[in-house]
Design an enzyme around this catalytic site. Structure first.
Site, mmCIF file in Angstrom:
data_model
loop_
_atom_site.group_PDB
_atom_site.id
_atom_site.type_symbol
_atom_site.label_atom_id
_atom_site.label_comp_id
_atom_site.label_asym_id
_atom_site.label_seq_id
_atom_site.Cartn_x
_atom_site.Cartn_y
_atom_site.Cartn_z
ATOM 1 N N SER A 1 50.529 54.612 -31.307
ATOM 2 C CA SER A 1 50.734 54.615 -32.754
ATOM 3 C C SER A 1 52.125 55.199 -33.077
ATOM 4 O O SER A 1 53.121 54.757 -32.500
ATOM 5 C CB SER A 1 49.596 55.392 -33.424
ATOM 6 O OG SER A 1 49.558 55.154 -34.802
ATOM 7 N N ASP B 1 42.559 45.988 -33.909
ATOM 8 C CA ASP B 1 43.425 46.925 -34.631
ATOM 9 C C ASP B 1 44.056 46.195 -35.813
ATOM 10 O O ASP B 1 44.862 45.295 -35.632
ATOM 11 C CB ASP B 1 44.509 47.446 -33.673
ATOM 12 C CG ASP B 1 45.413 48.500 -34.304
ATOM 13 O OD1 ASP B 1 45.324 48.734 -35.530
ATOM 14 O OD2 ASP B 1 46.213 49.097 -33.555
ATOM 15 N N HIS C 1 42.200 50.522 -34.539
ATOM 16 C CA HIS C 1 43.381 51.282 -34.122
ATOM 17 C C HIS C 1 43.000 52.467 -33.228
ATOM 18 O O HIS C 1 43.722 52.801 -32.295
ATOM 19 C CB HIS C 1 44.113 51.766 -35.373
ATOM 20 C CG HIS C 1 45.436 52.397 -35.102
ATOM 21 N ND1 HIS C 1 46.473 51.719 -34.509
ATOM 22 C CD2 HIS C 1 45.905 53.657 -35.333
ATOM 23 C CE1 HIS C 1 47.526 52.525 -34.397
ATOM 24 N NE2 HIS C 1 47.199 53.705 -34.883
#
Lengths: 401, 401
Positions: free
Chosen positions: A165, A332, A365
């Protein structure tokens, strides 16, 4: 609150855990010029290490954290900790980031609220807490501060820089800003820049915090309060974007908390209970000014912006010299696989060696934090190829996935 | 504020506009028993009509509104209105819902804040505003109140009941609760039940409103205030779910408001400016208690819940007697095409005539409000087949798409 310690103590003693770890603090008094134009005269970085630095200092791996992350990536701080560090599934003896082979460094970034200099630290110029006056920090600023931490630890070149991320964005920035200091890069569940929708969700979170009357323009600590309502809302909306709709559906569906609808505004559906709990917990443990800074660092990240439109990202990545692993997760929707493929295409255009896999996962995610056999196999295989193998404690052949 | 009226006046005079319209109010003093167990002793419904009811009273079409909608679906209230009603693209002379053929009725639902009895009305039992004591209303309650409005207007059977989003759920409920009173059903951009993610977003909106200190447990009107911060946040997060990520991307991308980043928390990206504006506008024009009620009506809707798991939805729809049009939009991620297909499958299982189209549109959930040629063509074709053709002012052949 832990209701039983026995199971946790056992897991700390598992052979693939780094066990108990103690954070360390590095103080820097060389001024750091920031992208926003301001300068930090001095600062602390809190960090943890796992594994042993070899004599040649060539087996160091840097772990970069995400939005609400910190330095505690693996192991346990206390024997009664219920949970290990945030990436414990992938860091430890024999794990993907094998601490038998690597010396792993994980730090809390500048602007953070877990021990590194940030809004909760004292501003030496004013004697007050930095609070809302802490300067805006960017991914590039973090990378520069991380390079200084590497200098301090005598590490000239990282065997790998890795992160998921926002952490993956730091990896990209490393490959651009310090190409000679990074031998491999793993960019996981990331994106080369936020979309308008990503920025929109961040803006909702910021407005929730900043419009909370307890925010006091960021001086809430001086008012002995915290903008808990705002932070709770920010976390709730964030949390929805971390999970896939399918994962939420299979975890909660339309299940009710009690047998019947009660036609009121208390908790009726399980998913409401879950979100409120996540929000409440976060709102008492995270600093609001830090949350604001981290979301802005996300919004600002866009290495391609300095280059002309066509192939801008490939041009931005031109300085990079290392092989890349890029991983995305099928469900995601925060940073969808298409954004990772955009990055992979740019790396290919730029002539960089890149391995890419889209991991089939229902968890959205958050999948980058969770154990998953194919993710683990691919991540491990990439890390196995990361030099060096000298001065390590285990034979890498033994821990092939 | 309108900067010029000439263009607007012109569009009101366009031959496909219903022109100026005046809302009417129907008062009911027969008590209405609600699903929550409470009873409304008396209530008003505000509504508008477009077109002319034929002598046989067989050409009436009921339009049901969505979450923040109301009775003003087409035409203009005042010559200086900048915008027409919310579904003006599809209601008017020669349009999909052709007012040359149909007598169209659009009402504000109970619990609303645009003239029908709701939290802003006086509670005769207490002399105060209803405020947070207004009873929870469900889609089924609305349908019952709509049936009474039909009685009042002398309409035994609707030629069609139509609606988008939450409006589409009312259409489904009509087909189940009053199968003999609905000759055709158009269910657009809807879902047979909310997903956990849908409920989660609603819960964020509710928490934003209810945690605003100006909410005063729903008695804000008595405190001469409004929970504007909360409503603004609710609308911002809602708005993100109404647009597709791609639509937001092409509309705003990462465009900045001014030339450079200024490294502060003011508006930097265009998408931030847009969302704040949408939120601010909404927060001064919509009632917070109504918003809470409408989101709960969404959460509760689940006609399949009363039936056993397998084919529950098909069983719920068994009473329906009319042909259905089901429309979804390719980029709608709030109520995605898969949810419409679930409904279509259930209708087929139940042996009902159903036409389904997934309209290719980049605009997300909001697409159901926007002009789009294929949507218009399919919707018009369906409505052309809706009986009756007698006593209408135009030859239907002339307005074929």
């Amino acid at each position: 609150m832990p209701d039983s310690h026995s199971a946790d103590t056992e897991s700390q003693l598992l052979p693939d855990s780094v066990g108990l770890v103690t954070p360390e603090v590095a103080h820097f008094d060389t001024p750091l010029a920031l992208a926003c134009g301001k300068t930090l005269a001095a600062y602390d970085l809190v960090y943890e290490t796992y594994g042993t630095l070899n004599a040649e200092r060539t087996n160091a791996v840097l772990v970069c954290h995400a939005l609400s992350g910190h330095h505690h990536a693996a192991g346990y701080h206390h024997p009664d900790d219920r949970k290990p560090g945030w990436w414990d599934a992938y860091i430890g003896p024999g794990k993907s980031v094998d601490t038998n082979r690597f010396f792993v460094i994980s730090l809390n970034n500048l602007g953070g609220c877990h021990g590194s200099t940030g809004p909760l630290s004292h501003n030496p110029d004013t004697g007050r807490l930095w609070g809302p006056e802490f300067p805006m920090v960017t991914v590039s600023d973090w990378v520069h501060s991380q390079a200084r931490l590497a200098d301090r630890l005598g590490i000239e070149r990282f065997a790998a820089v890795i992160g998921g991320s926002l952490g993956g964005m730091q990896v990209l920035q490393w490959s651009i800003d310090y190409p000679e200091r990074i031998a491999s890069a793993a960019v996981i569940a990331a994106t080369p820049r936020l979309s308008a929708q990503n920025i929109a969700f961040n803006e909702v979170a910021r407005q929730a915090i900043r419009s909370d009357p307890d925010f006091h323009d960021g001086w809430y600590a001086e008012h002995d309060t915290m903008p808990k309502r705002g932070l709770k809302l920010a976390r709730m909306v964030g949390h929805i974007t971390y999970l896939s709709a399918d994962a939420m559906g299979s975890k909660f569906g339309r299940d009710l908390r009690s047998d019947d609808l009660h036609f009121g505004f208390g908790v009726e559906f399980q998913v409401e209970s879950y979100l409120r709990y996540q929000g409440d917990t976060f709102s008492t443990t995270f600093d609001a000014n830090t949350y604001l800074l981290m979301t802005k660092a996300l919004d600002y990240f866009d290495p391609a912006a300095e280059h002309d439109a066509e192939l801008a990202l490939a041009r931005a990545l031109a300085p990079a010299q290392c092989p890349f692993l890029v991983l995305s997760f099928s469900s995601d929707w925060r940073f969808p696989p298409s954004r990772s493929r955009e990055l992979v295409d740019a790396l290919i255009h730029a002539g960089k060696p890149v391995s890419y896999a889209n991991i089939d996962s229902p968890y959205g995610h958050d999948a980058f934090l969770l154990p998953e056999p194919r993710y683990e196999a691919i991540f491990s295989a990439f890390m196995q190829r990361v030099a060096p193998t000298s001065d390590t404690q285990a034979d890498p052949e033994e821990s092939q996935p």
